[in-house]
Design a protein around this motif. Sequence first.
Motif, short mmCIF file in Angstrom:
data_model
loop_
_atom_site.label_atom_id
_atom_site.label_comp_id
_atom_site.label_asym_id
_atom_site.label_seq_id
_atom_site.Cartn_x
_atom_site.Cartn_y
_atom_site.Cartn_z
N GLU A 1 -7.97 25.49 -2.06
CA GLU A 1 -8.84 26.62 -2.38
C GLU A 1 -10.26 26.38 -1.86
OE1 GLU A 1 -7.28 28.53 -6.50
OE2 GLU A 1 -7.62 26.38 -6.59
N LYS B 1 -8.48 34.28 -10.89
CA LYS B 1 -9.34 33.18 -10.44
C LYS B 1 -10.29 33.69 -9.34
CE LYS B 1 -8.90 28.26 -9.48
NZ LYS B 1 -7.96 27.17 -9.19
N ILE C 1 -11.57 18.90 -9.34
CA ILE C 1 -10.73 19.51 -10.37
C ILE C 1 -10.18 18.47 -11.33
CG2 ILE C 1 -8.60 19.38 -9.03
CD1 ILE C 1 -7.86 22.16 -10.07
N LEU D 1 -15.19 22.44 -9.76
CA LEU D 1 -14.60 21.92 -10.99
C LEU D 1 -13.23 22.50 -11.30
CD1 LEU D 1 -17.89 21.98 -12.99
CD2 LEU D 1 -16.41 19.98 -12.86
N VAL D 2 -12.92 23.67 -10.74
CA VAL D 2 -11.63 24.28 -11.07
C VAL D 2 -10.79 24.64 -9.85
CG1 VAL D 2 -12.14 25.18 -13.37
CG2 VAL D 2 -12.81 26.50 -11.36
N LYS D 3 -11.39 24.53 -8.66
CA LYS D 3 -10.62 24.90 -7.48
C LYS D 3 -9.92 23.70 -6.87
CE LYS D 3 -12.73 29.17 -5.95
NZ LYS D 3 -13.62 29.78 -4.96
N ARG D 4 -8.71 23.92 -6.41
CA ARG D 4 -7.95 22.84 -5.78
C ARG D 4 -8.43 22.64 -4.34
NH1 ARG D 4 -1.82 24.04 -6.55
NH2 ARG D 4 -1.76 22.10 -5.40
N SER E 1 -17.33 32.15 -9.27
CA SER E 1 -18.74 32.30 -9.64
C SER E 1 -19.61 32.77 -8.49
CB SER E 1 -19.27 30.99 -10.25
OG SER E 1 -19.05 29.93 -9.37
N ASP E 2 -19.28 32.39 -7.25
CA ASP E 2 -20.18 32.73 -6.13
C ASP E 2 -19.88 34.09 -5.52
OD1 ASP E 2 -20.25 29.86 -6.44
OD2 ASP E 2 -18.57 29.88 -5.03
N MET F 1 -5.38 28.65 -13.26
CA MET F 1 -6.80 29.00 -13.25
C MET F 1 -7.72 27.80 -13.40
SD MET F 1 -6.75 32.60 -15.31
CE MET F 1 -8.47 33.02 -15.03
N THR F 2 -7.40 26.86 -14.28
CA THR F 2 -8.36 25.78 -14.55
C THR F 2 -7.73 24.40 -14.70
OG1 THR F 2 -8.13 26.05 -16.92
CG2 THR F 2 -9.86 27.34 -15.86
N PRO G 1 -12.84 22.91 -17.18
CA PRO G 1 -13.49 21.60 -16.98
C PRO G 1 -13.61 20.82 -18.29
CG PRO G 1 -14.89 23.44 -16.26
CD PRO G 1 -13.73 24.02 -16.97
N ASP H 1 -17.72 25.86 -8.71
CA ASP H 1 -16.28 26.06 -8.78
C ASP H 1 -15.48 24.87 -8.25
OD1 ASP H 1 -16.80 28.43 -9.96
OD2 ASP H 1 -16.06 29.71 -8.35
N SER I 1 -20.70 24.56 -4.65
CA SER I 1 -20.37 25.53 -5.70
C SER I 1 -19.94 24.80 -6.97
CB SER I 1 -19.23 26.42 -5.22
OG SER I 1 -18.69 27.13 -6.32
N SER J 1 -15.86 27.59 -14.36
CA SER J 1 -16.34 26.24 -14.12
C SER J 1 -17.38 25.78 -15.14
CB SER J 1 -16.85 26.10 -12.70
OG SER J 1 -17.65 27.19 -12.34
#
Lengths: 283, 413
Positions: free
Chosen positions: B246, A114, B191, B240-243, A119-120, A226-227, A231, B238, B236, A142
Amino acid sequence: MVGFTALYLAFFVGYPVVYNLIMSVQDVTLGNIRYLVRPFVGLDNYAKLIADPLFTMVLQNTLLFVIGNVALQFLGGLALALFFQQPFPGASFFRGLILAGWILPPLVIGAVWKWLLASDNGVINYALHSLGLTSGPIYWLSDPATSLIGVTMANVWFGVPFNMILLSAGLAGVPRDIYEAAALDGAGPVRRFFAITLPLLRPTIYALLALSTIYTMRAFDLIWTMTHGGPVDSSNIFPVWAYRLSFELFDFGGGAAVSTMMLVVVFIVALIYVRSVRAEQLS
Amino acid sequence: MRRNFLKGTAALGALAVLGGRWPAQAADAITMWHIFGAETEPGLKNIKRWNETQAQQIDQKFVPFGQLSQQLIKGIATGDVPDLITIDNPVVASFATQDALEDLSDLVRASRVIKADQYYAGSWGTTVWNGKQYAVPGEANTLALYYNADMFKAKGLDPDKPPRTWAELRHAAEVLTDKEKKVFGTAFCAIQSEEGTFQFLPFLQQSGANLKTLTSPDAVAALQLWTDFVTNGLASRDVLVKRQFEMTSSWLAGGSAMVISGPWELQRMKDVKFNWRVATLPRREGRDIEASALGGYVWGVPKGARNKEAAFKVIEFMSEPAQMQQAWSGGRLAPVKTLQVESPAMPEAYATFKKQMEVAKPRGPHPRWPEISAAMQTAIQEALTGRSPPDAALQKASRVINPILERTPMVGL
């Protein structure tokens, strides 16, 4: 011996399978989950699942994930096994080192990948960018279009060492003198690979493909870390869906029905494996 | 988090060695499953205090927060439930309607320690279903806006004036976003799990909408705000997937200038190198509705527990001011509004969260909350990924949620 094996199987394999099957045709709630006698609903749980718009998506994801993983893990494992078969200093040491990936728990692998795929500030995007291969970041996890690829990359990395070690063992079983004889007859390395290595490895390959299909079918922890299947459920596969249904939505019947469907797939794979091994022995 | 994980792993290992049985214990010990993983958890201190003074001991076991429901369900299915368990507040109604929790109404009514009117109404509400008391709030937490004061200063913003409205939040996020330095203006958690719903609901409520009016322009405005943050590169993708933890880690590492998170993160703020502050959530202009999320665990007694009365005594002990006082030291708020913590650590943060707590709204209570939440998660993710525009995503969610609310209405909607 037979009696003991049968007993063992009945208790440790048969019981959970039957229990799960029973649950999948019942209306199970927290109130009645501790009893075996619960309202019978026939195939309602299955019908509800198939009618769910998620079903097609999860099925498709599962197929892509399993086929992609099994194929890539096999190819990666085969390449590494052939590479480490070459005698060079430290070959067996490095081969052992590669196994480290297989030893790590999937939760850790998920967390590490992860980070790599962030992405950043992820290393993978940084590397791709530095090499001039990409102009902007790839939103690996994402973006619904790539999230399944992202989790597949992590799972392939996880499974390659296992494939490598089984194939290495298979390769070690191929008698050296056949290669020498073939070389004397003028067969080049490519010819030797397709005419000797692959056919002699066939039993190992069958077993390996069956095993890795089954392992991949139950990949849960990695995707969960991981996801969470997102999404928008783009990385949701059967085991993740079964978990969500049972433990987040408290739809135990639905969760059991998904598990049963997974079981059917695994059963078919096992059946193909047994059949092909038998055919191999006959020929 | 890491420590929790290690502990969990160690516990699992021990479990495997012991063949799935916990060490032999006195027959009348009160068994408790709880979420107190870190050594600094006040909950652990309180358990120790009980064990030092009481004859009947607490036999405790740590369960990671995310696995509470799963463990309880497994326990119920195998008939091996503890006498006392900490439960995430939005699922109490589900467990209660499915007959998995003991009715504590009589015990609570007779209690001298636990008084309904002293608790935050939202917290208390999560423990009641159909007029019966199924749990007692043990902790409360909520969300607020953490921000990096140094980044505010560097970009010419006044760190003493955090964004008060959505427009100011948007403006601050724009100013603070620094593509060169890879800093996002703001951060939150979207998320596909309960955490995403938890973070979005305050915005929905501030917009003037609620779960019944998801198709209203107000609701759309709330989701549009979040969507714009992501599509305009102010947050970001992210998210969408980071808790939540995080996203906070990323903020701590300088990846974003602001982040929406809860008091449980204050533990990590002790070693932060930059100047940080925390402010109440910005409101929607023209509405001025203050809202925030309401999280926290509650104490429940699973159906089939052997020591119900004794378990309730433990709940009472944990609810005494002396024990409740400890909560803040572990980044938790007491669910009792009348409780005053004397000279709290990080007093400004304490004041902010306490203020935010007063407007925190519960998720539910509703027995089908998980389904409602799942529909919300999908709507949020569809909008933020660009799969559908916010209004279409919310319409789809309302087609799932409205029938559920028509069958079983939600109190307060």
